[in-house]
Write a protein that holds these residues in place. Structure first.
Motif, PDB file in Angstrom:
ATOM      1  N   GLY A  57      71.850  16.582 -80.552  1.00 22.74           N
ATOM      2  CA  GLY A  57      70.945  17.408 -79.763  1.00 22.74           C
ATOM      3  C   GLY A  57      71.551  17.683 -78.418  1.00 22.74           C
ATOM      4  N   SER A  58      70.927  18.593 -77.665  1.00 24.52           N
ATOM      5  CA  SER A  58      71.448  18.832 -76.332  1.00 24.52           C
ATOM      6  C   SER A  58      70.373  18.501 -75.302  1.00 24.52           C
ATOM      7  CB  SER A  58      71.910  20.282 -76.200  1.00 24.52           C
ATOM      8  OG  SER A  58      70.923  21.135 -76.688  1.00 24.52           O
ATOM      9  N   ASN A  59      70.782  18.033 -74.183  1.00 26.03           N
ATOM     10  CA  ASN A  59      69.872  17.623 -73.098  1.00 26.03           C
ATOM     11  C   ASN A  59      68.798  16.681 -73.616  1.00 26.03           C
ATOM     12  OD1 ASN A  59      71.378  19.396 -71.557  1.00 26.03           O
ATOM     13  ND2 ASN A  59      69.982  21.088 -72.005  1.00 26.03           N
ATOM     14  N   LEU A  60      69.235  15.742 -74.422  1.00 31.95           N
ATOM     15  CA  LEU A  60      68.313  14.871 -75.139  1.00 31.95           C
ATOM     16  C   LEU A  60      67.990  13.616 -74.342  1.00 31.95           C
ATOM     17  CD1 LEU A  60      67.018  14.696 -77.983  1.00 31.95           C
ATOM     18  CD2 LEU A  60      69.004  13.363 -78.666  1.00 31.95           C
ATOM     19  N   GLU A 230      63.572  17.035 -75.413  1.00 30.46           N
ATOM     20  CA  GLU A 230      64.645  17.919 -74.969  1.00 30.46           C
ATOM     21  C   GLU A 230      64.287  18.450 -73.591  1.00 30.46           C
ATOM     22  OE1 GLU A 230      65.516  21.251 -77.463  1.00 30.46           O
ATOM     23  OE2 GLU A 230      67.170  21.900 -76.181  1.00 30.46           O
ATOM     24  N   ALA A 231      65.119  18.151 -72.632  1.00 28.00           N
ATOM     25  CA  ALA A 231      64.871  18.620 -71.269  1.00 28.00           C
ATOM     26  C   ALA A 231      65.228  20.099 -71.180  1.00 28.00           C
ATOM     27  CB  ALA A 231      65.697  17.823 -70.285  1.00 28.00           C
ATOM     28  N   ALA A 232      64.688  20.775 -70.159  1.00 31.37           N
ATOM     29  CA  ALA A 232      64.893  22.219 -70.029  1.00 31.37           C
ATOM     30  C   ALA A 232      66.376  22.546 -69.844  1.00 31.37           C
ATOM     31  CB  ALA A 232      64.093  22.748 -68.853  1.00 31.37           C
ATOM     32  N   ASP A 233      67.050  21.764 -69.031  1.00 35.01           N
ATOM     33  CA  ASP A 233      68.493  21.960 -68.865  1.00 35.01           C
ATOM     34  C   ASP A 233      69.118  20.654 -68.385  1.00 35.01           C
ATOM     35  OD1 ASP A 233      68.235  21.846 -65.949  1.00 35.01           O
ATOM     36  OD2 ASP A 233      67.232  23.786 -66.199  1.00 35.01           O
ATOM     37  N   MET A 237      67.542  16.632 -66.321  1.00 30.91           N
ATOM     38  CA  MET A 237      67.446  15.452 -67.175  1.00 30.91           C
ATOM     39  C   MET A 237      67.004  14.200 -66.437  1.00 30.91           C
ATOM     40  SD  MET A 237      70.422  15.905 -69.984  1.00 30.91           S
ATOM     41  CE  MET A 237      70.016  14.487 -70.965  1.00 30.91           C
ATOM     42  N   SER A 238      67.597  13.960 -65.265  1.00 25.39           N
ATOM     43  CA  SER A 238      67.230  12.724 -64.577  1.00 25.39           C
ATOM     44  C   SER A 238      65.810  12.788 -64.021  1.00 25.39           C
ATOM     45  CB  SER A 238      68.237  12.394 -63.478  1.00 25.39           C
ATOM     46  OG  SER A 238      68.436  13.519 -62.685  1.00 25.39           O
ATOM     47  N   THR A 239      65.392  13.991 -63.608  1.00 26.12           N
ATOM     48  CA  THR A 239      64.010  14.171 -63.139  1.00 26.12           C
ATOM     49  C   THR A 239      63.039  13.879 -64.280  1.00 26.12           C
ATOM     50  OG1 THR A 239      64.927  16.054 -61.962  1.00 26.12           O
ATOM     51  CG2 THR A 239      62.546  15.752 -61.834  1.00 26.12           C
ATOM     52  N   VAL A 240      63.343  14.489 -65.433  1.00 25.84           N
ATOM     53  CA  VAL A 240      62.468  14.291 -66.597  1.00 25.84           C
ATOM     54  C   VAL A 240      62.420  12.814 -66.966  1.00 25.84           C
ATOM     55  CG1 VAL A 240      62.201  14.797 -69.051  1.00 25.84           C
ATOM     56  CG2 VAL A 240      62.838  16.613 -67.466  1.00 25.84           C
ATOM     57  N   GLN A 241      63.580  12.183 -66.944  1.00 18.54           N
ATOM     58  CA  GLN A 241      63.631  10.760 -67.303  1.00 18.54           C
ATOM     59  C   GLN A 241      62.720   9.951 -66.381  1.00 18.54           C
ATOM     60  OE1 GLN A 241      67.593   9.163 -67.498  1.00 18.54           O
ATOM     61  NE2 GLN A 241      66.889   7.103 -68.005  1.00 18.54           N
ATOM     62  N   ASN A 266      69.275   8.353 -71.900  1.00 15.33           N
ATOM     63  CA  ASN A 266      69.613   9.709 -71.543  1.00 15.33           C
ATOM     64  C   ASN A 266      70.920  10.023 -72.266  1.00 15.33           C
ATOM     65  OD1 ASN A 266      70.969  11.692 -70.025  1.00 15.33           O
ATOM     66  ND2 ASN A 266      69.668  11.224 -68.255  1.00 15.33           N
ATOM     67  N   GLN A 267      70.991  11.186 -72.890  1.00 14.08           N
ATOM     68  CA  GLN A 267      72.179  11.502 -73.690  1.00 14.08           C
ATOM     69  C   GLN A 267      73.464  11.416 -72.878  1.00 14.08           C
ATOM     70  OE1 GLN A 267      72.173  15.383 -75.367  1.00 14.08           O
ATOM     71  NE2 GLN A 267      73.523  14.817 -77.043  1.00 14.08           N
ATOM     72  N   GLN A 268      73.375  11.856 -71.608  1.00 10.49           N
ATOM     73  CA  GLN A 268      74.573  11.811 -70.766  1.00 10.49           C
ATOM     74  C   GLN A 268      75.058  10.383 -70.564  1.00 10.49           C
ATOM     75  OE1 GLN A 268      73.083  14.127 -67.492  1.00 10.49           O
ATOM     76  NE2 GLN A 268      74.532  15.781 -67.946  1.00 10.49           N
ATOM     77  N   ASP A 269      74.067   9.466 -70.459  1.00  9.47           N
ATOM     78  CA  ASP A 269      74.450   8.059 -70.310  1.00  9.47           C
ATOM     79  C   ASP A 269      75.191   7.575 -71.544  1.00  9.47           C
ATOM     80  OD1 ASP A 269      73.127   8.181 -67.962  1.00  9.47           O
ATOM     81  OD2 ASP A 269      71.325   7.134 -68.667  1.00  9.47           O
ATOM     82  N   ILE A 270      74.679   8.019 -72.706  1.00  9.92           N
ATOM     83  CA  ILE A 270      75.313   7.583 -73.961  1.00  9.92           C
ATOM     84  C   ILE A 270      76.741   8.107 -74.021  1.00  9.92           C
ATOM     85  CG2 ILE A 270      75.159   7.606 -76.477  1.00  9.92           C
ATOM     86  CD1 ILE A 270      72.167   8.204 -76.154  1.00  9.92           C
TER      87      ILE A 270
END
Lengths: 407, 236
Positions: A57-60, A230-233, A237-241, A266-270
């Motif tokens: 997924g993206s922005n997951l 799925e975050a908007a962009d 992501m960090s705000t949503v988290q 957070n996908q970026q963390d992964i």
């Protein structure tokens, strides 16, 4: 003494003993070749892991249950077995948080599945229609679970390609067939496209059923194992988290975020974690290969020391006819640098060949980068200088009278 | 012009000191053909190393073209050897597996002479040294002893030195080829007015020079000047 003269002298000297020069070069070839091959394997693995993480997924953002941490003795249960996330949480996220595109709650567990006497044990994911978008699932044939299916508790199933192959055989269209999950009959309505990945990380060895059906007929409870958001962009992501964390803490009546009974990934963390791990792996592989490079360098030094001894009289003569210390040391340094450079050049080909061979026959993805080639060239030149320096210095500091008398 | 003033050389080996040269003084003018003669151990090789700027004296002064060489640095000595001195050794010391021409060009390479000029000068000095042209492209190890020594003489000539130092140049040669080499020196001295210093232990060889300096135990015992030099008679 200009560069052309030095190179001419160098090639003349190297070609005098071709076998010895060749073997010495071979040491460097193997060293550089294995460093390049190892880096390419490491980077290939890193790329394939990153792309398989991207494929989920993206922005997951993934929310998973976790046992509430408190003081005192704790019995740790496996992650995902804790029952702290519910449908209400998923709905709360959907309603209260604005910077998201979609929310896909899911409950997953492994079950035995049978169809026409074939059976397999696989991951059964109960989820909703949005899962398709959030987790970047592509449908090969048929359709995915619809909102209607979820509302009406339909006993329908979407198969991953591996499960389809296991139960019906490759290339067979299973749409309309019936499979049995945990003694409940489900009708196959679709097959997903293969995502690749093997072993435990496989995104293909999986089946999807409607969330409500899974909760009612399979699990028998209302808990969720994961909520995918799925975050908007990328930037939100960090705000949503943070917002989700605050929301769930409030909903679960937990005041201290240290004691949260859920976990947010957070996908970026992964991706970052995986990259860090793979980088460490690559460095480890390259260091092991680097040992052979050092051994090759010692080979160069050994050969140069032998050469200096053999050519003592010649050095004496060169000094007698006016060669300065720096002329002599440059000449010998040039010899070792040319040897290592030549070895490095061939080593790049060897490394390229090995990585190509591994890709072709072992099926491991490799990636040859310009960086590793430049690194290899730099390292081989540096080895020439480092391991050639001492022999060159020794040659330059010979006393011409003693050198001329040397037998 | 070479001038030695009270040259002393002492070698230290642990606690024992060996005095090899005990205050040697002499003068060699441009265009002379001098033989330094003495038995082995007399110090003649040490003297040649000092004359050739390969070594510095412990005490005393050595003037080369009125410049004091005895206190020069390593690099300055290398410059003197490169520009002012041509060496001929007993064992030729040619680069093996290298062509005659390239061997002769070698000193010019260190002098930074461009490649084209190098070859011209190497050819000219090979002609002066009397090596026939069909040998020029040969590898040095394919030559006979006499031919190798003439390549070495050509190499010594190529940088147009003020003095040629020859250390037992006939030591490895039979009498006949030795004669050819000595004749080459005589010719260079007569026709081209080269200053030649020849070091030998054989009276016969020394007699080819115009002047013989005898040394024994680090001292000059006799300086025979204006001797009627032995004329080489051989037919090639």
């Amino acid at each position: 003494m200009n560069v052309k003269d030095i190179l001419q002298e160098t090639f003349a000297a190297i070609s005098v003993n071709k076998a010895r020069s060749g073997l010495t070069i071979l040491g460097i070839v193997i060293g550089i070749g294995s460093v390049i091959a190892m880096i390419s394997i490491g980077q290939g693995a890193q790329n394939s892991i990153e792309s398989s993480i991207e494929s989920i997924g993206s922005n997951l953002i993934l929310i998973m249950p976790g046992a509430q941490r408190g003081t005192g003795i704790q019995v740790s249960a496996g992650r995902g077995s804790a029952q702290t996330l519910t449908q209400a949480d998923a709905e709360g996220i959907q309603q209260n948080i604005s910077l998201i595109k979609a929310v896909a709650p899911e409950t997953s567990r492994r079950y035995q599945i049978t169809a026409k006497g074939n059976n397999t044990n696989t991951q059964v994911v109960g989820t909703v229609a949005d899962y398709l978008q959030v987790r970047n699932v592509q449908i090969d044939t048929g359709s995915f679970i619809s909102e209607q299916n979820v509302r009406s508790l339909s006993k329908v199933v979407v198969l991953g390609p591996t499960v389809r192959d296991d139960l019906f055989g490759e290339g067979v269209n299973p749409i309309g067939q019936t499979i049995r999950i945990n003694k409940v009959d489900f009708k196959v309505i679709g097959v997903t496209t293969s995502k690749g990945g093997t072993g435990f990380g496989s995104q293909d060895d999986i089946v999807f059923v409607p969330l409500s059906t899974a909760q009612r007929f399979l699990a028998g409870d209302d808990y969720l194992t994961t909520i995918s958001v799925e975050a908007a962009d990328k930037n939100s992501m960090s705000t949503v988290q943070q917002q989700i964390t605050d929301l769930l803490l409030q909903k679960h009546n937990i005041s201290n975020s240290q004691l949260a009974d859920f976990q947010i990934l957070n996908q970026q963390d992964i991706v970052q974690t995986a990259s860090t791990v793979m980088n460490t792996m690559t460095i480890l592989l390259a260091s092991i290969a680097g040992i052979s490079l050092i051994v090759g360098g010692i080979g160069i030094m050994n050969m140069m020391l032998t050469t200096v001894t053999e050519r003592t009289r010649e050095i004496g003569l060169r000094k007698a006819i006016g060669a300065k210390r720096k002329d002599i040391s440059r000449q010998f340094l040039a010899e070792s640098i040319v040897l290592t450079f030549f070895g490095g050049f061939l080593g790049i080909f060897l490394g390229w060949f090995i990585s190509f061979f591994i890709k072709q026959f072992a099926g491991v993805s490799t990636s040859l980068s310009l960086f590793s080639i430049i690194l290899a060239f730099g390292v081989s030149a540096a080895i020439g200088i480092v391991f050639g320096y001492y022999p060159a210095k020794r040659a330059a500091s010979l006393n011409p009278i003693e050198a001329l008398r040397y037998e | 012009m070479i001038e030695c003033k009270n040259i002393t050389k002492v070698y230290k080996n642990g606690n024992t000191e060996t005095i090899v040269l005990k205050g040697i003084s002499f003068k060699i003018n441009d265009g002379e053909f001098v033989a330094i003669m003495g038995p082995s151990g007399s110090g003649k090789s040490t003297l040649m190393h000092i004359l050739g700027a390969l070594d510095s004296p412990t005490k005393g002064e050595y003037f080369f073209n009125n410049k004091d060489v005895s206190s020069m640095t390593d690099n300055d000595l290398a410059d003197i050897r490169r520009d002012k001195i041509g060496f001929v050794f007993q064992s030729y010391n040619l680069l093996p597996r290298t062509t005659v021409l390239r061997n002769v060009e070698l000193p010019l390479m260190y002098a930074g002479v461009p490649a084209k000029e190098r070859e011209e000068r190497a050819r000219a000095s090979l002609i002066s040294a009397g090596l026939s042209e069909d040998r020029w492209k040969h590898l040095s190890n394919q030559l006979s002893g006499g031919q190798m020594q003439r390549v070495a003489i050509a190499r010594a000539l190529v940088n147009n030195p003020s003095v040629i130092l020859a250390d037992e140049p006939t030591g490895n040669l039979d009498t006949k080829t030795g004669e050819i080499v000595l004749d080459t020196f005589q010719r260079l001295n007569k026709e081209y007015s080269r200053t030649i210093v020849l070091i030998t232990h054989e009276r016969y060889v020394a007699e080819h020079a115009n002047r013989i300096i005898h040394i024994l135990d680090g001292e000059i015992i006799e300086d025979e000047k204006n001797i009627k030099s032995r004329v080489v008679n051989y037919s090639e």
